[in-house]
Design an enzyme around this catalytic site. Structure first.
Site, PDB file in Angstrom:
ATOM      1  N   ASP A  12       0.884  -1.167   0.000  1.00  0.00           N
ATOM      2  CA  ASP A  12       0.000   0.000   0.000  1.00  0.00           C
ATOM      3  C   ASP A  12       0.919   1.213   0.000  1.00  0.00           C
ATOM      4  OD1 ASP A  12      -1.555   2.194   0.685  1.00  0.00           O
ATOM      5  OD2 ASP A  12      -2.727   1.122   2.199  1.00  0.00           O
ATOM      6  N   TYR A 226      -0.342   0.156  15.113  1.00  0.00           N
ATOM      7  CA  TYR A 226      -1.211  -0.035  13.961  1.00  0.00           C
ATOM      8  C   TYR A 226      -0.818   0.869  12.806  1.00  0.00           C
ATOM      9  CZ  TYR A 226      -5.092  -0.271  10.838  1.00  0.00           C
ATOM     10  OH  TYR A 226      -5.840  -0.440   9.709  1.00  0.00           O
ATOM     11  N   LYS A 229      -3.728  -2.852   7.822  1.00  0.00           N
ATOM     12  CA  LYS A 229      -3.710  -4.317   7.794  1.00  0.00           C
ATOM     13  C   LYS A 229      -2.787  -4.812   6.687  1.00  0.00           C
ATOM     14  CE  LYS A 229      -6.581  -6.497  10.707  1.00  0.00           C
ATOM     15  NZ  LYS A 229      -5.807  -6.585  11.926  1.00  0.00           N
TER      16      LYS A 229
HETATM   17  P1  13P Z   1      -6.450   8.615  10.591  1.00  0.00           P
HETATM   18  O1  13P Z   1      -6.388   8.874  12.045  1.00  0.00           O
HETATM   19  O2  13P Z   1      -5.163   8.868   9.885  1.00  0.00           O
HETATM   20  O3  13P Z   1      -7.638   9.210   9.931  1.00  0.00           O
HETATM   21  O4  13P Z   1      -6.548   7.022  10.479  1.00  0.00           O
HETATM   22  C1  13P Z   1      -7.723   6.391  10.291  1.00  0.00           C
HETATM   23  C2  13P Z   1      -7.456   5.360   9.303  1.00  0.00           C
HETATM   24  O5  13P Z   1      -7.822   5.481   8.171  1.00  0.00           O
HETATM   25  C3  13P Z   1      -6.689   4.191   9.761  1.00  0.00           C
HETATM   26  O6  13P Z   1      -5.821   3.797   8.770  1.00  0.00           O
HETATM   27  P1  13P Z   2      -5.554  -0.494   4.519  1.00  0.00           P
HETATM   28  O1  13P Z   2      -4.890  -1.541   5.367  1.00  0.00           O
HETATM   29  O2  13P Z   2      -6.155  -1.069   3.269  1.00  0.00           O
HETATM   30  O3  13P Z   2      -4.627   0.639   4.247  1.00  0.00           O
HETATM   31  O4  13P Z   2      -6.791   0.058   5.316  1.00  0.00           O
HETATM   32  C1  13P Z   2      -6.545   0.662   6.503  1.00  0.00           C
HETATM   33  C2  13P Z   2      -7.733   1.157   7.201  1.00  0.00           C
HETATM   34  O5  13P Z   2      -7.589   1.562   8.321  1.00  0.00           O
HETATM   35  C3  13P Z   2      -9.051   1.158   6.583  1.00  0.00           C
HETATM   36  O6  13P Z   2      -9.999   1.759   7.436  1.00  0.00           O
HETATM   37 MG    MG Z   3      -5.192  -1.968   1.698  1.00  0.00          MG
HETATM   38 MG    MG Z   4      -4.281   2.098   3.040  1.00  0.00          MG
END
Ligand code: 13P
Ligand code: 13P
Ligand code: MG
Ligand code: MG
Length: 362
Positions: A12, A226, A229
């Site tokens: 990603d 985190y 994923k």
């Molecule tokens: P943010 O706090 O960067 O909006 O994260 C939420 C999110 O999308 C987790 O990847």
């Molecule tokens: P990805 O692992 O696809 O970047 O998604 C992260 C996420 O937090 C989606 O809400």
């Molecule tokens: Mg992804």
């Molecule tokens: Mg992503």
């Protein structure tokens, strides 16, 4: 003839918009890089699912080749540069290290590779998924290679009747074990049912011919916090003593529940979709899986066929959407929200620290 290696390396590099898709510029840059710098490749195909880019490459360098891994790393770096220019979301998200150190494993991107002698005809299916994690392949791999209600060949084809060997990897301890099926099915199920910890990494025939390989990185375990994923990939060889293409795809006809979805912290159904429909937007999901079919010809990738485009998967999609509606009604409650040990690597430690003095003995 020397053996062929099929490598699928994914990352990603930044989402467009949020975590929903890959910007077309990144795909163009990836193709250009592999074309210009990939002298050692026989062939390649660049694709995406949701916000993840996959580099599908064939070559004769073997698995864990420094040359191939460096090529993938440099390609992702070139994509990251553009992602930063466009301020895409989470630009460079999966590149955890500053410089390449010989093997891309453990550096953030996901890797699935297999080396084999190309057969008279070599059909392969490459599964790519977004908004989930490597354990998502456990149930379908079990169905493909060990469940006669899914794979008729286990009963009917004398060359499959003896079953398969499964290599199961413990992602917490970094240990592996090999189970023989059908003899050790019940032992194996104890572990592979726990998809957040154990995942099926490889499947072999009883003659040690490689049949399937998955990517098994858990980036949040590597990074200690985190950061998204580990949207996984899976390579499956098909036919002629291995499950037929249709048996391999059949494992996705009943959408199963996987970890991932919003903030990598929710359980939801895995929807089999065409590449066109692989843009997860509702609550950043639900999780998607696409299947690309290729025939190999001396390492050339003839394809892809967008295998889940088939209308016969419409009812699986409908069912998955109904499950998604239901799961969403549970909001922040388990089992929609993941159990605590799965959140351990996200916000939980911070909250535990903040509240530690307010918990009283009772
Ligand atoms: P943010 O706090 O960067 O909006 O994260 C939420 C999110 O999308 C987790 O990847
Ligand atoms: P990805 O692992 O696809 O970047 O998604 C992260 C996420 O937090 C989606 O809400
Ligand atoms: Mg992804
Ligand atoms: Mg992503």
């Amino acid at each position: 003839m020397s053996k062929i290696t099929l490598s699928v390396i994914k990352a990603d590099i930044g989402g467009y918009v949020g975590h929903t898709d890959v910007h077309p510029d990144l795909l163009e840059i990836a193709k250009k890089m592999l074309k210009e710098k990939g002298d050692m490749l026989i062939d390649f195909h660049v694709t995406r699912v949701g916000d993840d880019i996959q580099l599908i490459m064939t070559h004769r360098e073997g698995v864990d080749s420094e040359k191939i891994h460096k090529l993938a790393w440099d390609t992702f770096l070139a994509c990251t540069e553009r992602a930063r220019e466009l301020k895409l979301y989470g630009a460079g998200q999966d590149l955890l290290k500053d410089s390449f150190s010989g093997n891309i494993k453990g550096m953030g991107p996901g890797v699935a590779e297999m080396e084999f002698e190309e057969r008279k005809s070599e059909p392969v299916v490459i599964f790519i998924a977004d908004k989930t994690e490597p354990g998502a392949w456990n149930l379908p791999l079990y169905k493909m290679f060990a469940d006669p209600f899914n794979t008729a060949g286990l009963i009917i084809d004398p060359s499959m009747h003896q079953g398969f060997k499964f290599e199961v990897y413990d992602m917490y301890e970094g240990k592996k074990i090999v189970f023989n099926t059908p003899e050790e099915l019940y032992d194996m199920l104890v572990f592979i049912g726990a998809t957040g910890r154990y995942c099926i990494r490889k499947v072999y025939t009883k003659n040690n011919e490689i049949a399937a390989v998955s990517s098994t990185q858990r980036m949040n375990l590597m990074a200690g916090k985190y950061i998204g994923k580990d949207d996984p990939v899976l390579i499956v060889r098909c036919q002629n003593g291995l499950p037929a293409v249709g048996e391999v795809l059949e494992a996705f006809a009943n959408p199963h529940l996987v970890f991932g979805w919003m903030r990598g912290s929710h359980t939801g159904p895995m929807i089999p979709v065409s590449l066109e429909d692989a843009v997860p937007t509702r609550f950043d999901g639900p999780p998607r899986v696409c299947a690309l079919g290729f025939q190999l010809k001396e390492g050339k990738l003839i394809g892809p066929q967008d295998l889940f485009k088939d209308i016969a998967f419409d009812s699986a999609r409908k069912k998955a959407l109904e499950i998604a509606d239901y799961m969403r009604t549970l909001g922040p409650f388990e089992p929609h929200r993941l159990p605590l040990q799965e959140l351990e690597y996200t916000t939980l430690p911070h909250l535990m620290e903040k509240l530690k003095d307010r918990w009283e003995k009772d």
